[in-house]
Design an enzyme around this catalytic site. Structure first.
Site, PDB file in Angstrom:
ATOM      1  N   GLY A  25      11.248  11.742  -1.111  1.00 37.60           N
ATOM      2  CA  GLY A  25      11.830  11.114   0.056  1.00 37.60           C
ATOM      3  C   GLY A  25      11.215   9.757   0.345  1.00 37.60           C
ATOM      4  O   GLY A  25      10.347   9.272  -0.383  1.00 37.60           O
TER       5      GLY A  25
ATOM      6  N   PRO B 295      12.645   3.553  -3.328  1.00 36.48           N
ATOM      7  CA  PRO B 295      11.955   2.886  -2.216  1.00 36.48           C
ATOM      8  C   PRO B 295      11.151   1.685  -2.714  1.00 36.48           C
ATOM      9  O   PRO B 295      10.618   1.693  -3.823  1.00 36.48           O
ATOM     10  CB  PRO B 295      11.022   3.972  -1.664  1.00 36.48           C
ATOM     11  CG  PRO B 295      11.544   5.262  -2.211  1.00 36.48           C
ATOM     12  CD  PRO B 295      12.146   4.915  -3.541  1.00 36.48           C
TER      13      PRO B 295
ATOM     14  N   GLU C 265       5.513   8.880  -4.805  1.00 31.91           N
ATOM     15  CA  GLU C 265       6.211   7.734  -5.409  1.00 31.91           C
ATOM     16  C   GLU C 265       7.724   7.760  -5.190  1.00 31.91           C
ATOM     17  O   GLU C 265       8.503   7.365  -6.063  1.00 31.91           O
ATOM     18  CB  GLU C 265       5.884   7.645  -6.909  1.00 31.91           C
ATOM     19  CG  GLU C 265       4.398   7.444  -7.168  1.00 31.91           C
ATOM     20  CD  GLU C 265       4.046   7.213  -8.624  1.00 31.91           C
ATOM     21  OE1 GLU C 265       4.908   6.732  -9.376  1.00 31.91           O
ATOM     22  OE2 GLU C 265       2.900   7.509  -9.009  1.00 31.91           O
TER      23      GLU C 265
ATOM     24  N   ILE D 144       9.029   7.533   2.828  1.00 31.30           N
ATOM     25  CA  ILE D 144       8.034   7.539   3.900  1.00 31.30           C
ATOM     26  C   ILE D 144       8.414   6.438   4.885  1.00 31.30           C
ATOM     27  O   ILE D 144       8.534   5.271   4.510  1.00 31.30           O
ATOM     28  CB  ILE D 144       6.622   7.296   3.340  1.00 31.30           C
ATOM     29  CG1 ILE D 144       6.241   8.395   2.338  1.00 31.30           C
ATOM     30  CG2 ILE D 144       5.601   7.220   4.473  1.00 31.30           C
ATOM     31  CD1 ILE D 144       5.044   8.048   1.476  1.00 31.30           C
TER      32      ILE D 144
ATOM     33  N   THR E   8       1.370   6.094  -3.609  1.00 26.12           N
ATOM     34  CA  THR E   8       0.633   6.008  -4.876  1.00 26.12           C
ATOM     35  C   THR E   8      -0.812   6.493  -4.775  1.00 26.12           C
ATOM     36  O   THR E   8      -1.578   6.333  -5.717  1.00 26.12           O
ATOM     37  CB  THR E   8       0.624   4.553  -5.393  1.00 26.12           C
ATOM     38  OG1 THR E   8       0.071   3.694  -4.391  1.00 26.12           O
ATOM     39  CG2 THR E   8       2.036   4.083  -5.725  1.00 26.12           C
TER      40      THR E   8
ATOM     41  N   ARG F 243      -3.738 -12.814 -14.193  1.00 25.91           N
ATOM     42  CA  ARG F 243      -2.784 -12.286 -15.174  1.00 25.91           C
ATOM     43  C   ARG F 243      -1.723 -13.334 -15.532  1.00 25.91           C
ATOM     44  O   ARG F 243      -1.396 -13.546 -16.693  1.00 25.91           O
ATOM     45  CB  ARG F 243      -2.112 -11.027 -14.618  1.00 25.91           C
ATOM     46  CG  ARG F 243      -1.193 -10.343 -15.611  1.00 25.91           C
ATOM     47  CD  ARG F 243      -0.472  -9.165 -14.975  1.00 25.91           C
ATOM     48  NE  ARG F 243      -1.385  -8.102 -14.629  1.00 25.91           N
ATOM     49  CZ  ARG F 243      -1.608  -7.684 -13.386  1.00 25.91           C
ATOM     50  NH1 ARG F 243      -1.003  -8.256 -12.378  1.00 25.91           N
ATOM     51  NH2 ARG F 243      -2.442  -6.686 -13.157  1.00 25.91           N
TER      52      ARG F 243
ATOM     53  N   TYR G  20     -13.233   1.220 -13.701  1.00 27.87           N
ATOM     54  CA  TYR G  20     -12.070   0.337 -13.657  1.00 27.87           C
ATOM     55  C   TYR G  20     -12.172  -0.646 -14.826  1.00 27.87           C
ATOM     56  O   TYR G  20     -13.052  -1.513 -14.834  1.00 27.87           O
ATOM     57  CB  TYR G  20     -12.061  -0.403 -12.325  1.00 27.87           C
ATOM     58  CG  TYR G  20     -10.804  -1.160 -11.982  1.00 27.87           C
ATOM     59  CD1 TYR G  20      -9.947  -0.686 -10.996  1.00 27.87           C
ATOM     60  CD2 TYR G  20     -10.487  -2.362 -12.607  1.00 27.87           C
ATOM     61  CE1 TYR G  20      -8.805  -1.389 -10.642  1.00 27.87           C
ATOM     62  CE2 TYR G  20      -9.348  -3.061 -12.272  1.00 27.87           C
ATOM     63  CZ  TYR G  20      -8.510  -2.577 -11.281  1.00 27.87           C
ATOM     64  OH  TYR G  20      -7.378  -3.278 -10.942  1.00 27.87           O
TER      65      TYR G  20
END
Length: 576
Positions: free
Chosen positions: A273, A136, A269, A275, A218, A414, A475
């Site tokens: 299946g 997916p 993830e 979503i 996720t 990045r 983080y």
């Protein structure tokens, strides 16, 4: 854009023509030179042109292609090289480096664009019947290796892009619930809700280029999760197409009906299946919204203040505190100040110096409020009292406005650094408040030791966000100044050190970016071997043919050990 579906540029984050620029930020180049050793006065490298990329030929068989065309129409079964490349990787630094270096091993053989759940159901059944592989695809923002086919995969691989399924289907005004198709990107979703006076309140960094289905797959968290909760809290009902059946979970406020199947889908993830739709909590648009900035004398004080805010009566939408490293980085990205603003900033710093603050240890915090004017006023006052009780200082709206304006721009950095010889990425975790300081100290040390071991200049910084009753998310953002042939091996060494530090210091391996292939080697350490085996058993029961995004969440790789299969090395299995 393909068939009306917008995609990010193939070689980096976001869209063409938008990027990070430093020319109007006079302190940024000196900061990067000092901390990482990069001289930004040198001309940057340019990403390769698409013509330079060697794209493996599609392996889609005529028989399966004919079946898929009959199901979707020829326009929506795409085998062009650019579409297949866009759907191969996410946007991690590893993905971008390999793309730029033409290191493509296995890519999807076709990209499918279903229009509705019936077509998704037909696709899943056709792919399983053909013993092919289905992955997916939402917005393509994933950074943990959830989109890439296994390097040794010899079956046909298709990417199922849900971008055409992007509507808010209905809103239950009385319940505060909205049915939304899984392929809706963040901006489109919010625009449709806002028109009717609602918001979902979910704003991850990837908001502009990620989808509702991707958030659920996720277990995403948004910048305002302190108020609205993460996607696990927001998602009440869901529809998932599985081989031979469709899972339907109604949007109930709470249930006591055995182990939570809804929780099984959250974070799956694609392994359980596709979503297709979710029913989510929505809220009326607030009358007022404000983000204020605060200063703390050092990081330990900031951590204690954030914990105090989370346990107080104050209701905030975000409570974020940067360490001194990230604070210094944030100051370096400011545009040149003129006139009154310049003098106000200088006056604030003079006040802090008179208080005896070491400005090199200064930590900046952003705390947000929304609701009625009275509600916002009361909660601002409660937070002000907590901040001042911890020796902090209220700075005001100026930096908060800038934070709000630039909150979705960070990923562009990045690409900017890759063009100039540095590999930058992120890792995030969560832990109880009682463990956060030790986790932070040990992770900074582990990363810096790892950088020294591979003889790389580098930088690591951190902020606290996503507060809970018992703890919060840390983080980390890190970069190494290297673009040699073995940069990925050096990056892996640093990334592994960070991830292992999370586990060794009572944190989780991922707070909101998911597992993918990057984090799968640590699953048994994180949730115990028994927990990992339960996940394996669940996946096997739903997908006995290993047709649904195989290799993510759990695989046979171990941290730092190369995994061989069919004479191919899967780079994901050697890494964090």
């Amino acid at each position: 854009m393909t068939n009306g579906v917008k995609h990010m540029k193939w070689w980096g984050w976001g869209v063409e023509g938008i990027g990070f620029h430093h020319e109007d930020k006079p302190n940024f180049a000196p900061f990067v030179l000092d901390k990482v050793g990069l001289d930004l006065s040198h001309a940057p490298d340019k990403p390769p042109s698409f013509d330079e990329i060697e794209v493996p030929a599609s392996r889609l068989s005529d028989e399966l292609k004919s079946t898929l065309v009959d199901l979707l129409g020829e326009k929506f079964v795409v085998t062009e090289d650019l579409d297949r490349i866009v759907h191969t990787f996410g946007k991690s630094v590893r993905d971008l480096i390999r793309m730029r270096r033409n290191q493509l091993k296995r890519i999807p053989d076709a990209v499918l664009y279903p229009a509705d759940e019936d077509q998704v159901r037909a696709i899943v059944d056709a792919i399983v019947a053909a013993d092919a592989v289905l992955i997916p695809f939402g917005g393509g923002s994933n950074i943990v290796g959830s989109l890439e086919p296994r390097a040794w995969e010899d079956r046909i691989v298709v990417s199922v892009d849900l971008g055409r399924m992007n509507r808010v289907v209905e809103i239950d005004d009385e319940a505060g619930l909205a049915r939304i198709q899984a392929g809706a990107l963040g901006p489109a979703l919010e625009e449709q809700l806002n028109r009717r006076g609602w918001t979902m309140g979910h704003f991850p960094d990837s908001f502009t280029h990620s989808t509702l289905g991707g958030w659920i797959a996720t277990r995403s968290s948004g910048m305002q999760s302190d108020e609205y909760g993460d996607i696990a809290d927001i998602t009440r009902g869901v529809r998932v197409v599985q081989p031979g059946r469709t899972l339907v979970l109604r949007p109930l406020p709470s249930t006591s009906t055995g182990p939570s199947v809804r929780e099984m889908i959250l974070g799956s993830e694609g392994r359980l299946g596709i979503i297709t739709e979710a029913t989510v909590q929505v809220h009326r648009l607030p009358d007022e919204r404000v983000i204020l900035a605060y200063f703390f004398p050092d990081w330990p004080t900031g951590l204690k203040a954030m914990a105090a805010v989370s346990k107080s009566e104050a209701e905030v939408i975000v409570a974020r505190c940067s360490d001194d490293r990230e604070t210094a980085f944030s100051f370096s990205t400011q545009k040149k100040q003129k006139g009154v603003k310049k003098y106000v900033t200088e006056a604030v710093f003079k006040v802090l110096e008179r208080r005896g603050w070491d400005l090199s240890k200064l930590c900046m915090s952003f705390i947000g409020f929304e609701g009625s004017k009275e509600h916002v006023k009361r909660n601002k006052e409660l937070v002000k009292q907590i901040v001042q009780a911890h020796g902090g200082m209220v700075v005001g709206k100026g930096p908060g406005v800038l934070y709000d304006q630039k909150k979705f721009d960070t990923p562009y950095l990045r690409d900017f650094l890759l063009d100039r010889g540095a590999a930058a990425d992120v890792s995030e975790t969560s832990a109880p408040y009682s463990k956060l300081q030790g986790l932070y100290d040990n992770t900074i040390a582990a990363a810096e030791n790892a950088m020294a071991e591979v003889d790389c200049r580098g930088y690591i910084m951190c902020h606290l966000s996503h507060n809970y009753h018992s703890g919060a998310c840390l983080y980390f953002t890190f970069a190494i100044a290297d673009m040699s042939d073995d940069v990925l091996a050096k990056y892996d060494h640093v990334k592994r050190a960070i991830q292992q530090s999370f586990i060794d210091n009572d944190g989780t391996l991922s707070h909101h970016h998911g597992v993918g292939r990057e984090h799968a080697p640590w699953m048994s350490q994180d949730i115990s071997p028994a927990g990992e085996q339960m996940i394996r058993d669940l996946i096997q029961a739903v997908d006995p043919g290993d047709n649904l995004n195989p290799g993510v969440i759990v695989h046979d790789g171990k941290p730092g050990i190369t995994v061989m299969s069919a004479d191919h090395v899967d780079e994901r299995d050697t890494s964090a």
